[in-house]
Design an enzyme around this catalytic site. Structure first.
Site, PDB file in Angstrom:
ATOM      1  N   HIS A 117     -17.259  63.877  97.477  1.00  0.00           N
ATOM      2  CA  HIS A 117     -16.540  63.916  96.198  1.00  0.00           C
ATOM      3  C   HIS A 117     -15.042  64.042  96.445  1.00  0.00           C
ATOM      4  O   HIS A 117     -14.599  64.687  97.399  1.00  0.00           O
ATOM      5  CB  HIS A 117     -17.054  65.040  95.293  1.00  0.00           C
ATOM      6  CG  HIS A 117     -16.859  66.437  95.813  1.00  0.00           C
ATOM      7  ND1 HIS A 117     -15.711  67.182  95.583  1.00  0.00           N
ATOM      8  CD2 HIS A 117     -17.672  67.240  96.538  1.00  0.00           C
ATOM      9  CE1 HIS A 117     -15.837  68.373  96.140  1.00  0.00           C
ATOM     10  NE2 HIS A 117     -17.011  68.440  96.743  1.00  0.00           N
ATOM     11  N   ASP A 119     -12.822  65.008  93.887  1.00  0.00           N
ATOM     12  CA  ASP A 119     -12.176  66.018  93.042  1.00  0.00           C
ATOM     13  C   ASP A 119     -12.137  67.347  93.776  1.00  0.00           C
ATOM     14  O   ASP A 119     -12.861  67.560  94.758  1.00  0.00           O
ATOM     15  CB  ASP A 119     -12.909  66.153  91.710  1.00  0.00           C
ATOM     16  CG  ASP A 119     -14.323  66.713  91.870  1.00  0.00           C
ATOM     17  OD1 ASP A 119     -15.050  66.209  92.744  1.00  0.00           O
ATOM     18  OD2 ASP A 119     -14.697  67.635  91.130  1.00  0.00           O
ATOM     19  N   ASP A 150     -12.881  70.515 101.504  1.00  0.00           N
ATOM     20  CA  ASP A 150     -13.852  70.332 100.419  1.00  0.00           C
ATOM     21  C   ASP A 150     -13.244  69.515  99.291  1.00  0.00           C
ATOM     22  O   ASP A 150     -12.581  70.057  98.424  1.00  0.00           O
ATOM     23  CB  ASP A 150     -14.279  71.720  99.910  1.00  0.00           C
ATOM     24  CG  ASP A 150     -15.349  71.664  98.841  1.00  0.00           C
ATOM     25  OD1 ASP A 150     -16.018  70.639  98.716  1.00  0.00           O
ATOM     26  OD2 ASP A 150     -15.499  72.670  98.124  1.00  0.00           O
ATOM     27  N   GLU A 185     -17.577  66.814  90.931  1.00  0.00           N
ATOM     28  CA  GLU A 185     -18.513  67.756  91.547  1.00  0.00           C
ATOM     29  C   GLU A 185     -18.072  69.197  91.331  1.00  0.00           C
ATOM     30  O   GLU A 185     -18.905  70.098  91.166  1.00  0.00           O
ATOM     31  CB  GLU A 185     -18.637  67.466  93.043  1.00  0.00           C
ATOM     32  CG  GLU A 185     -19.800  68.190  93.729  1.00  0.00           C
ATOM     33  CD  GLU A 185     -19.455  69.600  94.203  1.00  0.00           C
ATOM     34  OE1 GLU A 185     -20.385  70.373  94.483  1.00  0.00           O
ATOM     35  OE2 GLU A 185     -18.245  69.930  94.277  1.00  0.00           O
ATOM     36  N   GLU A 186     -16.769  69.437  91.315  1.00  0.00           N
ATOM     37  CA  GLU A 186     -16.274  70.796  91.151  1.00  0.00           C
ATOM     38  C   GLU A 186     -16.302  71.254  89.697  1.00  0.00           C
ATOM     39  O   GLU A 186     -15.960  72.402  89.398  1.00  0.00           O
ATOM     40  CB  GLU A 186     -14.842  70.917  91.699  1.00  0.00           C
ATOM     41  CG  GLU A 186     -14.699  70.596  93.181  1.00  0.00           C
ATOM     42  CD  GLU A 186     -15.365  71.609  94.102  1.00  0.00           C
ATOM     43  OE1 GLU A 186     -16.076  72.507  93.601  1.00  0.00           O
ATOM     44  OE2 GLU A 186     -15.179  71.505  95.330  1.00  0.00           O
ATOM     45  N   HIS A 450     -12.529  76.488  98.280  1.00  0.00           N
ATOM     46  CA  HIS A 450     -12.326  77.092  96.960  1.00  0.00           C
ATOM     47  C   HIS A 450     -11.314  78.237  96.983  1.00  0.00           C
ATOM     48  O   HIS A 450     -10.938  78.733  95.913  1.00  0.00           O
ATOM     49  CB  HIS A 450     -13.636  77.620  96.341  1.00  0.00           C
ATOM     50  CG  HIS A 450     -14.643  76.563  96.034  1.00  0.00           C
ATOM     51  ND1 HIS A 450     -15.705  76.776  95.173  1.00  0.00           N
ATOM     52  CD2 HIS A 450     -14.764  75.279  96.447  1.00  0.00           C
ATOM     53  CE1 HIS A 450     -16.435  75.674  95.083  1.00  0.00           C
ATOM     54  NE2 HIS A 450     -15.877  74.758  95.865  1.00  0.00           N
TER      55      HIS A 450
END
Length: 482
Positions: A117, A119, A150, A185-186, A450
């Site tokens: 992903h 995003d 990520d 996805e996030e 994150h």
């Protein structure tokens, strides 16, 4: 027809062309990092409060990279419907843009779907970062920036692996490849199931690689075989019709904060294990992982002890966990001598592989309602659930991945669980029930996805790119069993 690659001789010696792939990854690595840095500079945060134009710009940048590979018959940026999305400013009926690409298999070769992903999570406060979140910065062996690990590194692992594959084999190989680079996805993957359904013919595959997980450490690869599921919801606690003076009525009238604190405390026992009847645990073997390693990786302060029972990794991989991630109540700056009539909390639970997410939410809600103190009124909203997942490790795709990782890293991969969740994998299973699913990744325990100072270890990344290139080459030499 492509000559079989990466087989082993009777003596067990690896095909010398493995070194050709290693050389291709090495020579292409500066470009791979430069392209990754370009993607990281795009603040493609998919949360509704952020500008969706940046996610669209990121999708266009990924699509341009994929077109530049010269191996796909189709490369497109597409969106799928999700229904109303609160706070979305562009089009509330559509999800955020994803990149899809496809080349058909030939001569009986299998097809592999590569997922990542583009995003990212919100960056948080700039002052919590040692460098600017969207200015990729290399310090030592690590590249820092939001999305550096990520999951824009997952995107570039696919791109770098295909580049190496074409350098060694040329662009006229037989393996079928589909690519799905998601853009939300996030933020709950709200259009994921619709996107799969609408693009099923392009995305159907014999094996699916989800490049969105971690490795054991910077020297040891891992295949993720277990993922906990997720349950998250808001709970409002009300005890009074209005606020009242705490001196006049405190000690007789129960305020909502008192009820909330007492109620939340019932979710755990004295050791910090979840105490909700109906939540289950899984039986998983776990590698050695001691308290010292937990302290180093989780950042436990001196004097703070771990919680729970069983091996540390069983607590993270195979047991439920409940976390209060937010509380709406007056902040200290605005605190007055008042009994608070109502509070609102966000509860996030991780559930063990093997348990249904809706069943788990029902158990948690029943527990809260049964234990509400002083007759407090509870209301629930904004419920999100995601199913846990266990990988079937008996198929040929896992065997090919193990071999490719061993050749690339010089060490066999560990099979690991992840305490986090990737709920959309259950949707992949629903849409493609016959596909073998592999969960791999480019992160390591210090990547801090994150969090502030998210980073990618460049050595791990290079080995991950090589492992995927070798995996694709092995599949190109394999006749499909479908």
């Amino acid at each position: 027809m492509t000559e079989p690659l990466l087989t082993r001789s009777a003596s067990g010696d690896a095909d010398p062309r493995i070194e050709a792939f290693r050389s291709a990854v090495e020579s292409g690595f500066p470009l791979t990092i430069a392209d990754l840095a370009h993607l990281v500079k795009i603040p493609s945060v998919s949360w509704p409060a952020f500008d969706p134009a940046n996610v669209a710009r990121s999708a266009d940048a990924v699509a341009e990279l994929v077109r530049g590979l010269g191996v796909f018959d189709l490369v497109d940026v597409r969106r799928a419907p999700v229904g109303g999305v609160e706070g979305r400013t562009d089009d509330p009926e559509l999800g955020l843009p994803a990149v899809v690409a496809h080349r058909a298999a030939r001569n009986g070769r299998p097809t592999v779907l590569l997922y990542a992903h583009h995003d990212v999570q919100p960056p948080g406060r700039d002052e919590d970062w040692d460098s600017t979140p969207f200015e990729p910065t290399q310090r030592g062996d690590r590249l820092y920036g939001r999305g550096a690990a990520d999951d824009k590194a997952g995107v570039m692992a696919h791109v770098g692996a295909i580049r190496a594959l074409t350098e060694v084999l040329g662009a006229d190989f037989d393996l079928g490849i589909s690519l799905f680079i998601e853009g939300e996805e996030e933020y709950l993957s709200q259009s994921f199931a619709n996107f799969l359904h609408e693009n099923r013919d392009l995305l159907a595959a014999d094996a699916i690689v989800v490049a969105d997980s971690s490795n054991w450490d910077i020297e040891t690869p891992a295949i993720t075989v277990a993922l906990r599921g997720a349950v998250a919801f808001n709970m409002r606690v009300d005890t009074l019709a209005h606020a009242s003076h705490s001196g006049m009525f405190g000690g007789a009238a129960p305020d909502a904060m008192l009820a909330t604190v007492r109620l939340l405390d019932t979710l755990w026992d004295a050791e910090g294990s979840v105490a909700v009847e109906g939540l289950t645990s899984a039986s998983l073997e776990t590698p050695d992982y001691d308290e010292q390693q937990l302290r180093a990786e989780a950042g436990l302060l001196d004097g703070v002890t771990p919680i729970g029972r069983g091996t540390i990794l069983s607590r993270i991989w195979a047991q439920p966990a409940i976390t209060v991630t937010g509380i709406d109540a007056p902040d200290i700056a605005n605190a007055s001598n008042t009994l608070i009539p109502g509070t609102r909390v966000r509860i996030s639970a991780r559930i063990a592989p093997g348990q249904d997410a809706d069943e788990a939410f029902a158990a948690i809600r029943a527990h809260l309602e049964e234990n509400a103190p002083f007759g407090a009124r509870l209301t629930f909203d904004d419920v999100d659930t995601g199913q846990p997942f266990l990988v079937d490790t008996s198929g040929w795709a896992v065997a090919e991945t193990r071999a490719a990782m061993t050749d690339a890293w010089g060490k066999a991969p560990l099979e690991v669980g992840i305490g986090g969740s990737i709920p959309f994998i259950a949707e992949l299973v629903d849409e493609f029930p016959d596909a073998q699913i592999l969960v791999t990744g480019v992160e390591d325990p210090d990547s801090r996805a994150h969090s502030p100072n998210e980073s990618l270890h460049l050595g791990v990344f290079k080995r991950a790119v090589l492992a995927e290139a070798l995996f694709l080459a092995r599949l190109d030499a394999r006749v499909s069993e479908s």
